[in-house]
Design a protein around this motif. Sequence first.
Motif, PDB file in Angstrom:
ATOM      1  N   SER A   1       8.581  -1.117  37.709  1.00  0.00           N
ATOM      2  CA  SER A   1       8.479  -0.014  38.684  1.00  0.00           C
ATOM      3  C   SER A   1       9.589  -0.129  39.725  1.00  0.00           C
ATOM      4  O   SER A   1      10.061   0.878  40.257  1.00  0.00           O
TER       5      SER A   1
ATOM      6  N   PRO B   1       0.892  -4.615  31.614  1.00  0.00           N
ATOM      7  CA  PRO B   1       0.728  -4.831  30.159  1.00  0.00           C
ATOM      8  C   PRO B   1       1.834  -4.155  29.351  1.00  0.00           C
ATOM      9  O   PRO B   1       2.080  -4.523  28.215  1.00  0.00           O
TER      10      PRO B   1
ATOM     11  N   LYS C   1      -3.350   0.227  36.614  1.00  0.00           N
ATOM     12  CA  LYS C   1      -3.303  -0.261  38.002  1.00  0.00           C
ATOM     13  C   LYS C   1      -3.232  -1.788  38.122  1.00  0.00           C
ATOM     14  O   LYS C   1      -3.472  -2.351  39.195  1.00  0.00           O
ATOM     15  N   ALA C   2      -2.903  -2.460  37.048  1.00  0.00           N
ATOM     16  CA  ALA C   2      -2.777  -3.926  37.113  1.00  0.00           C
ATOM     17  C   ALA C   2      -1.662  -4.337  38.076  1.00  0.00           C
ATOM     18  O   ALA C   2      -1.681  -5.433  38.629  1.00  0.00           O
TER      19      ALA C   2
ATOM     20  N   ASN D   1      -1.564   3.714  33.322  1.00  0.00           N
ATOM     21  CA  ASN D   1      -2.316   3.910  34.570  1.00  0.00           C
ATOM     22  C   ASN D   1      -3.459   2.909  34.758  1.00  0.00           C
ATOM     23  O   ASN D   1      -4.510   3.241  35.286  1.00  0.00           O
TER      24      ASN D   1
HETATM   25  S1  SF4 Z   1       0.469  -2.111  35.450  1.00  0.00           S
HETATM   26 FE1  SF4 Z   1       2.010  -0.951  34.277  1.00  0.00          FE
HETATM   27  S2  SF4 Z   1       0.806   0.393  32.969  1.00  0.00           S
HETATM   28 FE2  SF4 Z   1      -0.588  -0.365  34.552  1.00  0.00          FE
HETATM   29  S3  SF4 Z   1      -0.475   1.185  36.197  1.00  0.00           S
HETATM   30 FE3  SF4 Z   1       1.051  -0.351  36.687  1.00  0.00          FE
HETATM   31  S4  SF4 Z   1       2.932   0.462  35.757  1.00  0.00           S
HETATM   32 FE4  SF4 Z   1       1.258   1.547  34.815  1.00  0.00          FE
END
Ligand code: SF4
Length: 455
Positions: free
Chosen positions: A123, A118, A42-43, A40
Amino acid sequence: MSVTMGQESINLDALKRAIDDVFYSQIDSTILYYLQSCVNCKACEAACPFTPTSLKYSPVNKAEIARQLYRSRFTVWGKTIGRIIGGSKKYLNLEEAETMADYVWHCTNCGACMFVCPMAIDSGALIDLLRQVAFRAGMAPKIYTDIEQLEVSGKYWDIPVFRDAWNNLILKMKEVIGKDIPLDKKNSEVLFYASIYEAMVYPDVLVKVAKILDMLGKDWTFMSKPLGIRPPVGLVIGDKEGALNVMKKVYAYFTEMSPKYVMLTAGGFEYPALRYTMHEVLKVQPKYEVVHVTELLAKWYEAKEFEIEPIDEVITWHDPCQLGRRGGVFEAPRVLMKALSKNFKELPSHGVNSFCCSRGGGGCGLPSMVENMAKVIGIPISEKDKKFLDSTLEPLIKAGKIKVNEINKIKASEVLTGCPVCIESIGFSIDYYHANAKVNHIIELLADRIKVTKK
Ligand code: SF4
Ligand code: SF4
């Protein structure tokens, strides 16, 4: 913004069955990792072409529906407290179903989120699973399913406008080359592959490819009939079964023709679909190699089969997501671009970090393009379809601004690329923001600048 998926069009029982049959049946070890490993952080937000429209379209938020379904059945927390506080759902209520329908059409499966995550979570793969659920539950926009069913049934070839586009293309090739085009010839070095969609949106590019093959004295062949509208459309709208049927026909033709290379001019979703997915799904080892036109031309250029007369203008390359990130083709177009101009410049975001044009791959076509296609083939556009198509414009406008700012920043006069949908969407953005640049398929510029050195 919400997709106009009216209450009457969602059958919650069908949706439950689709969640059971489609979603849960496809959780393998890779999907399991994607479902379990998000921290979580949010990258992924900044990489997605849809987050400039709204943060609700961030990759992690869209994929959260898949995680909620997963937790409800597979985690202790999901089965207990998660259900009470809304962190898990066995099925979806009407509002949640509408949200899912909205989310699944706000992902081009571009893969950008995976490259910045990371944890390397794709997704797009989770959203694609939800799109398959939506399709099975009858929630895909009718205009897309109608076009796709035309491809699956093979009836596209009965449509005069498609036949005319294809036959005119062959005539034009013949006229430009000054002799008959080799059609359906077995054991050629190159099977030049194109779809009806390409024959309609950029016939001149296809004619120029034929001209190049002829100039270089290649042993090549073209298809007397296309293998689909843009096969396999089913992969983009979530119809895995329909896509499988189309891929079987495509594979049978490729195998029968038995070329050394199957060469595509389209670097959109067809590229990874026909290069990788088709053979993985059918569990076959092809005897041919599927390549993008830039791959073969770069190879022949490096073998000194031709020279390229350069221009002085600043030109740039837009990496189509499916050709680059999903397909692994980065180097070949750059070999050609550097030969085409000493003033070749990279866009600020390029290569694996290329910012998506925000169309195709499940994120829908350009609304005007889809409407035009529906009109010429006689598919009625309902009010609901019209509203849906109009709703897809906002992300294009927002993401298009980012792309146009990048083009302006490097002062490129021409953006070259290798995907018909990227050309349409970047062209739309250039017009919308009155940018001083044009966008074309790389073949448009290259064809006139090739000087043959050996045959
Ligand atoms: S970058 Fe990857 S780990 Fe981070 S919120 Fe998005 S899906 Fe989740
Ligand atoms: S695959 Fe692309 S469009 Fe889809 S969520 Fe990820 S970044 Fe966004």
